[in-house]
Design an enzyme around this catalytic site. Sequence first.
Site, PDB file in Angstrom:
ATOM      1  N   LYS A  13       0.888  -1.120  -0.078  1.00 54.90           N
ATOM      2  CA  LYS A  13       0.052  -0.032   0.072  1.00 54.90           C
ATOM      3  C   LYS A  13       0.785   1.212   0.108  1.00 54.90           C
ATOM      4  CE  LYS A  13      -4.031  -2.089   2.316  1.00 54.90           C
ATOM      5  NZ  LYS A  13      -5.243  -2.104   3.362  1.00 54.90           N
ATOM      6  N   TYR A  21     -12.261  -1.955  -3.931  1.00 57.23           N
ATOM      7  CA  TYR A  21     -12.806  -2.121  -2.497  1.00 57.23           C
ATOM      8  C   TYR A  21     -14.392  -2.155  -2.375  1.00 57.23           C
ATOM      9  CZ  TYR A  21      -8.178  -2.246  -0.102  1.00 57.23           C
ATOM     10  OH  TYR A  21      -6.993  -2.495   0.218  1.00 57.23           O
ATOM     11  N   ARG A  31      -2.078 -13.992   4.367  1.00 53.59           N
ATOM     12  CA  ARG A  31      -2.584 -13.341   5.590  1.00 53.59           C
ATOM     13  C   ARG A  31      -1.681 -13.608   6.846  1.00 53.59           C
ATOM     14  NH1 ARG A  31      -7.180  -9.916   4.173  1.00 53.59           N
ATOM     15  NH2 ARG A  31      -7.468 -10.349   6.410  1.00 53.59           N
ATOM     16  N   ASN A  77      -2.216   0.455   6.837  1.00 52.86           N
ATOM     17  CA  ASN A  77      -1.637  -1.087   7.527  1.00 52.86           C
ATOM     18  C   ASN A  77      -0.787  -1.872   6.346  1.00 52.86           C
ATOM     19  OD1 ASN A  77      -3.613  -1.743   5.785  1.00 52.86           O
ATOM     20  ND2 ASN A  77      -4.970  -2.918   7.141  1.00 52.86           N
ATOM     21  N   HIS A  81      -2.101  -5.101   1.528  1.00 57.47           N
ATOM     22  CA  HIS A  81      -3.523  -5.873   1.185  1.00 57.47           C
ATOM     23  C   HIS A  81      -3.209  -7.594   0.746  1.00 57.47           C
ATOM     24  CE1 HIS A  81      -7.477  -7.018  -0.570  1.00 57.47           C
ATOM     25  NE2 HIS A  81      -6.601  -7.757  -1.414  1.00 57.47           N
ATOM     26  N   GLU A 125      -9.430 -10.692  -7.858  1.00 59.27           N
ATOM     27  CA  GLU A 125      -8.361  -9.666  -7.399  1.00 59.27           C
ATOM     28  C   GLU A 125      -7.116  -9.578  -8.474  1.00 59.27           C
ATOM     29  OE1 GLU A 125      -9.899  -8.841  -2.836  1.00 59.27           O
ATOM     30  OE2 GLU A 125      -7.862  -9.618  -3.444  1.00 59.27           O
TER      31      GLU A 125
END
Length: 143
Positions: A11, A51, A87, A114, A117, A128
């Site tokens: 990000k 999103y 993740r 954060n 993604h 995605e």
Amino acid sequence: MAIERTFSIIKPDAVARNAIGGVVARLEEGGLRVVASRMVRLTEAQARAFYAVHKERPFYNDLVTFMTEGPVVVQVLEGEDAILRNRQIMGATNPEKADAGTIRKLFGTNIERNAVHGSDAPETAAQEIAFFFSGAELATLAR
Ligand code: IDP
Ligand code: MG
């Protein structure tokens, strides 16, 4: 266990803090391989569409502003159980709650900013990846 592909974004906050290499190092150390990668500046329309699942959430507009504030790195990661593994390497959405050593603990600032993604399921991973990479492009990059 199966070889999977998942979709990842480094990000704007992590790119701005010069942490592209730090993020990729942790993904690689965690057993994932970058099989496609590109730096892009998301348009507002792209960020809104990407999103869209969150469009009713109170943080949606701020999230779109954040994701368009600077360049990002979009990438496809491959490995054993890549979706769940990514993740785990990323850590919890809120960096304050993320485990030590996770990307979000190391490079995240707050629940919005954060650092990364990662897709959350096989269906979203496929959607995605297709949002940013064509099948022909991925075929060209295949080893
Ligand atoms: P995830 O990225 O861990 O899958 P999601 O719940 O899918 O988390 O949220 C997508 C992104 O929206 C988060 O990564 C974060 O950047 C942002 N976000 C999530 N929850 C909040 C919040 O409560 N406040 C502000 N931003 C949030
Ligand atoms: Mg999510």
